[in-house]
Design an enzyme around this catalytic site. Sequence first.
Site, PDB file in Angstrom:
ATOM      1  N   GLU A  60       0.819  -1.221   0.000  1.00  0.00           N
ATOM      2  CA  GLU A  60       0.000   0.000   0.000  1.00  0.00           C
ATOM      3  C   GLU A  60       0.850   1.268   0.000  1.00  0.00           C
ATOM      4  O   GLU A  60       0.497   2.253  -0.675  1.00  0.00           O
ATOM      5  CB  GLU A  60      -0.925  -0.002   1.227  1.00  0.00           C
ATOM      6  CG  GLU A  60      -1.889  -1.176   1.317  1.00  0.00           C
ATOM      7  CD  GLU A  60      -2.999  -1.113   0.294  1.00  0.00           C
ATOM      8  OE1 GLU A  60      -3.324   0.000  -0.140  1.00  0.00           O
ATOM      9  OE2 GLU A  60      -3.524  -2.178  -0.067  1.00  0.00           O
ATOM     10  N   THR A  61       1.924   1.286   0.771  1.00  0.00           N
ATOM     11  CA  THR A  61       2.704   2.526   0.920  1.00  0.00           C
ATOM     12  C   THR A  61       4.198   2.283   0.751  1.00  0.00           C
ATOM     13  O   THR A  61       5.016   3.081   1.211  1.00  0.00           O
ATOM     14  CB  THR A  61       2.458   3.152   2.309  1.00  0.00           C
ATOM     15  OG1 THR A  61       2.818   2.203   3.332  1.00  0.00           O
ATOM     16  CG2 THR A  61       1.001   3.523   2.484  1.00  0.00           C
TER      17      THR A  61
END
Length: 544
Positions: free
Chosen positions: A149-150
């Site tokens: 996600e990041t």
Amino acid sequence: MAKISQLALLIAGLSATSSYAMNPQPDPENPGGYIIERAEITAAEDAKMLDPMYDVWAKALETRPNTEVEAIYPDAASNPDNVKRVERVFPETEWNFLTQMAAPEYTYTRFLRAIGKFPAFCGDYTDGRNADEICKTSIVTAFAHFSQETGGHISIDNYSDNPLALDEWQQALVHVREMGWSEGQAGYTTGCGQDDWQNKRWPCADGEGYFGRGAKQLSYHFNYGAFSEVMFDGDATVLLNDPGLVADSWLNLASAIWFFLTPQAPKPAMLHVIDRTWKPSQREIDAGITYGFGTTINVINGGIECGEQNKNKGQPVNRIRYWEGLAEHYEIAIAEDEKNTCWQQTPYGSLNLNGATDVLYTNWDANWKYYSDRPGGVSFECELVGFQTAYSALVEGDYEKCVANAYGSHANWPAVRVVDKLPDTGKPIDPVDPPLDGVATWESNKVYTGGDKVSYQGAVYTAKWWTQGDNPASGGPWGLESGTPVTPEPVDPVEPPVDPVDPVTPVEPVDPVVPVEPVDPPATDTPAWNAGAVYVGGDKVSYQ
């Protein structure tokens, strides 16, 4: 009252019954509306949530006050037990090992606070399960998803951008805000300002952007509002008015822990997949959904990452690589019945669970079934559904809000007000028609529903359905339960009075007495003749 459409009633079914009383009464403060006693609302809610899993879910979402959370620091003696467990199985050295490329907004202190907010994360088990192992697996699972996600997604061979030669599973938490977005930009405002229940419960603030922020990239106003309610004692407006807090405070990690613990029924909470509190239904098993990391992918993003068509897609392939690298490094044991992949699973969004009896739902919506014993056939109840609504079964007080239609999400639902106690009419006992065998006397202005009993003039009657103002002795909505009904004696035709002087000849009935006409006053002491009076032999009158 507002009427439910016939179409809605037909769709809902012909009739329904319940094992608890619902006795809506006309609302004296709102013509056309109804009041319901809170005890009845509570009984109805409890009857729908008998499965113990609801208690487990609610327990998992319990939180500590923010004042306690913000007192958490590494190695502090006052740290809660679940935080101390994290410090033991995943000390700050391991955090530093996995965050060498991370943004400075993500710190170990904030990580501990995020976990400290939710006692169930890395909490205790009393049934023999290994809490330390479950805790470590939970953290490693979270980091595998953080890396997707990041993460940086930089090849280990790209020395210019990855001079430390970090594996991609060591590159989590690089981004705090969604790439291309910054504070002050209004965006991700789809649906904002519409006249719907989402905006009534989670109203967007002017000029704010609800783009992805934090370790899990929280997005859209309804997610910011729901998360804000959890973090700030039910107040959705804190993060709706200041969404930047999800990037610049410990909420950047708490948002991910909240998602980790929250079931999105029929999807389970990721924690309960890992610790096996969740038991897959037969339909889920048939769809290939069982234990393992692959199911956590289905929970997060199954619609575009799971299924045969996504077997070689970059996103799920990355997640699985990151999980396998982390699991190997931290020596996470993979059970034989666990799968790391989800390409063999049906995405939850495509799984037909209609009619399944072993699947639990977590949102309330109006029950549109027809109830013949209630005003207008309206249920005055809510039921569990498998889609998002304004009312969560895991939030205390939301069932009552659903019945009272707090956010106007039930079209054509009558106005409902919940009260602690229905008003006492204060009606004294009728000495002519007292209660019989302890059953209260019928009251003409009171609402009765099917099964209610009343006494009336020596008999007890039972209501067949909803009724108000119908005399029990008249039948209709009332059935005789016991006793002998008192029926009025038939009135004989009025016979004309008999002349005492001539009893054989009846006196013709006469009209009521009319006043003496002033044009024919009485002569001396003899009264004037009156056409409406009765005279017998010997009576005297004067006339003109």
